[in-house]
Design an enzyme around this catalytic site. Structure first.
Site, mmCIF file in Angstrom:
data_model
loop_
_atom_site.group_PDB
_atom_site.id
_atom_site.type_symbol
_atom_site.label_atom_id
_atom_site.label_comp_id
_atom_site.label_asym_id
_atom_site.label_seq_id
_atom_site.Cartn_x
_atom_site.Cartn_y
_atom_site.Cartn_z
ATOM 1 C CB SER A 1 -2.196 -3.678 4.613
ATOM 2 O OG SER A 1 -1.675 -2.329 5.369
ATOM 3 C CE1 TYR B 1 0.004 -2.047 -0.176
ATOM 4 C CE2 TYR B 1 -0.894 -0.931 1.716
ATOM 5 C CZ TYR B 1 -0.171 -2.044 1.005
ATOM 6 O OH TYR B 1 0.177 -2.783 2.020
#
Length: 247
Positions: free
Chosen positions: A138, A151
């Protein structure tokens, strides 16, 4: 990475980026196996597509991962590409003591899951022609979003792990990192309509164009994610983290 004639396993293939990658790679002439928790969602992904298969997989369960790997190799011995896409995102409040269930679940799914599945398949992949492992990280691996700390940490760790994996597998298995920006999927409820995020179609179009480059870039970085990926290099990290967390 060869883009046709592969047998590809994509985790998290029941929705979002995983589902679209599965459709695009299948359309290029690959056999595609999608894996995930929800059988109904997987069946929707493969519906009407000959040469696309589904297998249920719980990325939190190491025994399930090992069993899935054995079944995959028995049913699809030509498997030569693994795309570790499955992941979850949870909001967390770090200002007070809390139940750490979400944080632990995030680490297990986003980091230990890909490590375990890669480990279960790596001996096979290392002996396959045109083998590749693609880890989906990400842009938040490089500039964190404060309300999703675990995350972001899990994706930063997977980025680092991918670098080591690439070095150790050099000459045996191609290792690629796909780092999306914010994309309009349901990774988090409501995200599919969030302004400022890339539409899923826009992201997939640009990502697939990068996959088709020869040689394939070691990092698949669409334009919208590059300011995050290179914020520290470009001496823009403080501004990037402030802007990201002001959204």
């Amino acid at each position: 990475m060869k883009t046709a004639g592969n047998t590809i396993l994509i985790t998290g293939g029941g929705s979002g980026i995983g589902r679209e990658l599965a459709a695009r790679f299948h359309a290029l002439g690959n056999t595609v196996i999608v894996a995930g928790r929800r059988k109904e969602a997987l069946e929707q992904t493969i519906a009407g597509r000959e040469g696309m298969h589904a297998i249920t997989l719980d990325m939190e369960n190491p025994q399930a991962i090992a069993a899935c790997a054995r079944q995959l190799l028995a049913d699809h011995p030509s498997l030569n590409v693994l795309i570790n896409n499955a992941g979850i995102l949870r909001r967390e409040d770090l200002t007070r003591p809390r139940d750490l269930h979400d944080a632990e679940k995030t680490i297990v799914t986003n980091l230990l899951g890909p490590i375990r599945l890669t480990n279960a398949l790596i001996d096979h992949l290392a002996h396959q022609p045109d083998a590749a492992v693609v880890n989906v990280t990400s842009g938040l691996a490089f500039v964190p979003l404060s309300w999703a700390p675990t995350y972001c940490a899990s994706k930063a760790a997977l980025h680092s792990y991918t670098l080591s994996l690439r070095e150790q597998l050099k000459g045996k298995v191609e290792v690629i990192e796909l780092a999306p920006p914010g994309v309009q999927t349901e990774l988090e409820p409501g995200q599919s309509g969030r302004e400022g995020f890339m539409t899923l179609d826009e992201f997939i179009e640009e990502a697939m164009a990068l996959f088709s480059e020869k040689p394939t870039p070691a990092e698949i970085l669409v334009r919208q994610v590059r300011p995050l990926r290179w914020a520290e290099r470009d001496d823009n990290f403080d501004q990037a983290i402030e802007a990201l967390n002001a959204l």
